[in-house]
Write an enzyme that holds these catalytic residues in place. Sequence first.
Site, mmCIF file in Angstrom:
data_model
loop_
_atom_site.group_PDB
_atom_site.id
_atom_site.type_symbol
_atom_site.label_atom_id
_atom_site.label_comp_id
_atom_site.label_asym_id
_atom_site.label_seq_id
_atom_site.Cartn_x
_atom_site.Cartn_y
_atom_site.Cartn_z
ATOM 1 N N SER A 135 0.845 -1.188 0.000
ATOM 2 C CA SER A 135 0.000 0.000 0.000
ATOM 3 C C SER A 135 0.884 1.243 0.000
ATOM 4 O O SER A 135 1.747 1.381 0.872
ATOM 5 C CB SER A 135 -0.891 -0.003 1.252
ATOM 6 O OG SER A 135 -1.709 1.136 1.277
ATOM 7 N N LYS A 161 -0.744 -0.754 -4.582
ATOM 8 C CA LYS A 161 -2.023 -0.098 -4.264
ATOM 9 C C LYS A 161 -1.711 1.354 -3.960
ATOM 10 O O LYS A 161 -0.903 1.634 -3.061
ATOM 11 C CB LYS A 161 -2.677 -0.771 -3.060
ATOM 12 C CG LYS A 161 -3.855 -0.010 -2.474
ATOM 13 C CD LYS A 161 -4.609 -0.872 -1.454
ATOM 14 C CE LYS A 161 -4.565 -0.270 -0.081
ATOM 15 N NZ LYS A 161 -5.428 -1.028 0.872
ATOM 16 N N LEU A 162 -2.346 2.260 -4.693
ATOM 17 C CA LEU A 162 -2.152 3.695 -4.455
ATOM 18 C C LEU A 162 -3.328 4.246 -3.667
ATOM 19 O O LEU A 162 -4.488 4.047 -4.063
ATOM 20 C CB LEU A 162 -2.060 4.461 -5.778
ATOM 21 C CG LEU A 162 -0.966 4.060 -6.775
ATOM 22 C CD1 LEU A 162 -1.075 4.931 -8.030
ATOM 23 C CD2 LEU A 162 0.412 4.135 -6.147
ATOM 24 N N LYS A 163 -3.053 4.918 -2.578
ATOM 25 C CA LYS A 163 -4.104 5.656 -1.882
ATOM 26 C C LYS A 163 -4.480 6.851 -2.746
ATOM 27 O O LYS A 163 -3.590 7.519 -3.297
ATOM 28 C CB LYS A 163 -3.586 6.148 -0.528
ATOM 29 C CG LYS A 163 -3.321 5.038 0.468
ATOM 30 C CD LYS A 163 -4.624 4.397 0.891
ATOM 31 C CE LYS A 163 -4.370 3.350 1.955
ATOM 32 N NZ LYS A 163 -5.633 2.788 2.462
ATOM 33 N N ASP A 188 -7.104 2.874 -3.707
ATOM 34 C CA ASP A 188 -7.923 2.797 -2.493
ATOM 35 C C ASP A 188 -8.322 4.209 -2.087
ATOM 36 O O ASP A 188 -7.461 5.035 -1.798
ATOM 37 C CB ASP A 188 -7.125 2.130 -1.361
ATOM 38 C CG ASP A 188 -7.972 1.960 -0.102
ATOM 39 O OD1 ASP A 188 -7.424 1.458 0.900
ATOM 40 O OD2 ASP A 188 -9.169 2.307 -0.124
ATOM 41 N N ASN A 190 -10.729 4.914 0.370
ATOM 42 C CA ASN A 190 -11.170 5.016 1.771
ATOM 43 C C ASN A 190 -12.368 5.969 1.926
ATOM 44 O O ASN A 190 -12.309 6.921 2.726
ATOM 45 C CB ASN A 190 -10.026 5.479 2.665
ATOM 46 C CG ASN A 190 -8.961 4.413 2.865
ATOM 47 O OD1 ASN A 190 -7.830 4.573 2.426
ATOM 48 N ND2 ASN A 190 -9.318 3.321 3.520
ATOM 49 N N GLU A 213 -10.930 0.602 -4.641
ATOM 50 C CA GLU A 213 -11.382 0.156 -3.328
ATOM 51 C C GLU A 213 -12.167 1.262 -2.626
ATOM 52 O O GLU A 213 -11.689 2.406 -2.539
ATOM 53 C CB GLU A 213 -10.149 -0.231 -2.498
ATOM 54 C CG GLU A 213 -10.424 -0.996 -1.259
ATOM 55 C CD GLU A 213 -9.149 -1.350 -0.497
ATOM 56 O OE1 GLU A 213 -8.040 -1.270 -1.065
ATOM 57 O OE2 GLU A 213 -9.269 -1.676 0.693
ATOM 58 N N ASP A 238 -14.227 -2.468 1.298
ATOM 59 C CA ASP A 238 -13.400 -2.635 2.502
ATOM 60 C C ASP A 238 -14.263 -2.228 3.702
ATOM 61 O O ASP A 238 -14.896 -3.060 4.342
ATOM 62 C CB ASP A 238 -12.145 -1.761 2.342
ATOM 63 C CG ASP A 238 -11.303 -1.619 3.617
ATOM 64 O OD1 ASP A 238 -10.253 -0.961 3.550
ATOM 65 O OD2 ASP A 238 -11.701 -2.149 4.669
ATOM 66 N N LYS A 262 -10.447 -7.938 6.083
ATOM 67 C CA LYS A 262 -9.592 -7.539 7.205
ATOM 68 C C LYS A 262 -10.218 -8.120 8.469
ATOM 69 O O LYS A 262 -11.297 -7.699 8.893
ATOM 70 C CB LYS A 262 -9.551 -6.016 7.363
ATOM 71 C CG LYS A 262 -8.744 -5.264 6.356
ATOM 72 C CD LYS A 262 -8.882 -3.775 6.631
ATOM 73 C CE LYS A 262 -8.161 -2.972 5.586
ATOM 74 N NZ LYS A 262 -8.543 -1.546 5.677
ATOM 75 N N GLY A 290 -4.815 -4.890 5.242
ATOM 76 C CA GLY A 290 -3.933 -4.706 6.395
ATOM 77 C C GLY A 290 -4.329 -3.487 7.194
ATOM 78 O O GLY A 290 -4.987 -2.583 6.690
HETATM 79 O O1 LIG Z 1 -0.294 -2.816 4.638
HETATM 80 C C1 LIG Z 1 -0.987 -2.455 5.598
HETATM 81 O O2 LIG Z 1 -1.052 -3.042 6.690
HETATM 82 C C2 LIG Z 1 -1.831 -1.210 5.433
HETATM 83 C C3 LIG Z 1 -2.667 -1.310 4.182
HETATM 84 C C4 LIG Z 1 -3.622 -0.163 4.176
HETATM 85 O O3 LIG Z 1 -3.571 0.695 3.317
HETATM 86 N N1 LIG Z 1 -4.463 -0.134 5.207
HETATM 87 C C5 LIG Z 1 -5.352 1.003 5.412
HETATM 88 C C6 LIG Z 1 -6.581 0.826 4.573
HETATM 89 O O4 LIG Z 1 -7.277 1.817 4.398
HETATM 90 O O5 LIG Z 1 -6.794 -0.273 4.042
HETATM 91 C C7 LIG Z 1 -5.628 1.081 6.888
HETATM 92 C C8 LIG Z 1 -4.562 1.343 7.722
HETATM 93 C C9 LIG Z 1 -4.728 1.396 9.114
HETATM 94 C C10 LIG Z 1 -6.000 1.150 9.641
HETATM 95 C C11 LIG Z 1 -7.063 0.855 8.798
HETATM 96 C C12 LIG Z 1 -6.874 0.813 7.400
#
Ligand SMILES: O=C(O)CCC(=O)N[C@@H](C(=O)O)c1ccccc1
Length: 367
Positions: A135, A161-163, A188, A190, A213, A238, A262, A290
């Site tokens: 990520s 994966k690009l935020k 992603d 969010n 995502e 997600d 998750k 994650g």
């Molecule tokens: O590689 C990892 O553990 C993080 C991957 C990631 O981007 N997690 C984000 C998400 O939005 O999915 C996240 C991080 C922390 C808590 C919740 C979500």
Amino acid sequence: MKITGVEIRTVEVPLVSPFRTSFGTEDVREALLLRVVTDEAEGWGECGAGTAPLYSSEYTRAAADVLRSFLVPALSGVADLTPQRVAPALAPFKGHRTAKAALEMAVLDADLRARGVSFGHALGAVRERVPCGVSVGIVDSIPELLDVVAAYLEAGYLRIKLKIEPGWDVEPVRAVRERFGDIALQVDANTAYRRGDTGHLAKLDPFDLLLIEQPLAEDDLLGHAELARRITTPICLDESIVSARAAADAITLGACRVVNIKPGRVGGYLEARRIHDVCAAHNVPVWCGGMLETGVGRAANVALAALPGFVLPGDTSASERYYRTDLTEPFRLEDGHLAVPTGPGLGVTPIPEVLEAVTVAKEWVPL
Ligand SMILES: O=C(O)CCC(=O)N[C@@H](C(=O)O)c1ccccc1
């Protein structure tokens, strides 16, 4: 199995670099680690809630309180405790899924260590190693992004994966595609977009992304279903997928074609397994998300990612992606894969001196 008590430990582990998403930036990971002590073995669990309620309504201090005040005491009423009896015992308490997941995980770990069974075997793993994605947080410029992506590809990651968020989406994706060609690439959001952003999100379609995502709000299944009819990029959910029932509803409504599983978000690894099974029944591919887990949660995630329906690389990155020093022996990427631990339970345990060094609070809740 009889529990004598649960240690709730708050740790603060520095990240190797700030991790920026559409919901905030972290440079220190504050997490809860649970150590369940039973008459047969000890077990470890990790709570993925963040310092503030920005990814979901949960946050570390609230998780510690609900565990201390309600969830751990609720286990005292279970005569012959098994991992399968944890979720029903906690069900009367609403929400707090990452806190519940951590407690169930610790009981499951203790049970499996006592029986000499690995997490992977217990969950139904069919692989000895899993392909890994990574990520990539939001950064200040396109050149910086390209350097970050180049380093991860050089390290061997099999998926990027690009935020993204409004103002940081089409151009970063275009730049990565132009520089690195047809690598496995996904984005992603969010929940950062709204139903009115459909036209803008359609601009991502030409880049042949694996998926987008959670573009819309976690409670907007109909919005995602409408969006899915207007863009060609597959939608992955997600934040919306909080249970096996939610997964079945989202798939039936056409709100997603891929699911990020998750365990913390859904209340535990046993529910995560049920979501895997629901998605498999609908031919919906899944991957393991994650929550910046330390090696404790990472070990469990890698085991989960070895189940048959996990056909896409997940966010099961190497320890060094986030931590200079992990709490356990580090997970190291080998040919883009992580090995599934084979020892009893998680197969890893926190290194005592490392754990003490990052502990900022510790309490014992007797049963
Ligand atoms: O590689 C990892 O553990 C993080 C991957 C990631 O981007 N997690 C984000 C998400 O939005 O999915 C996240 C991080 C922390 C808590 C919740 C979500």
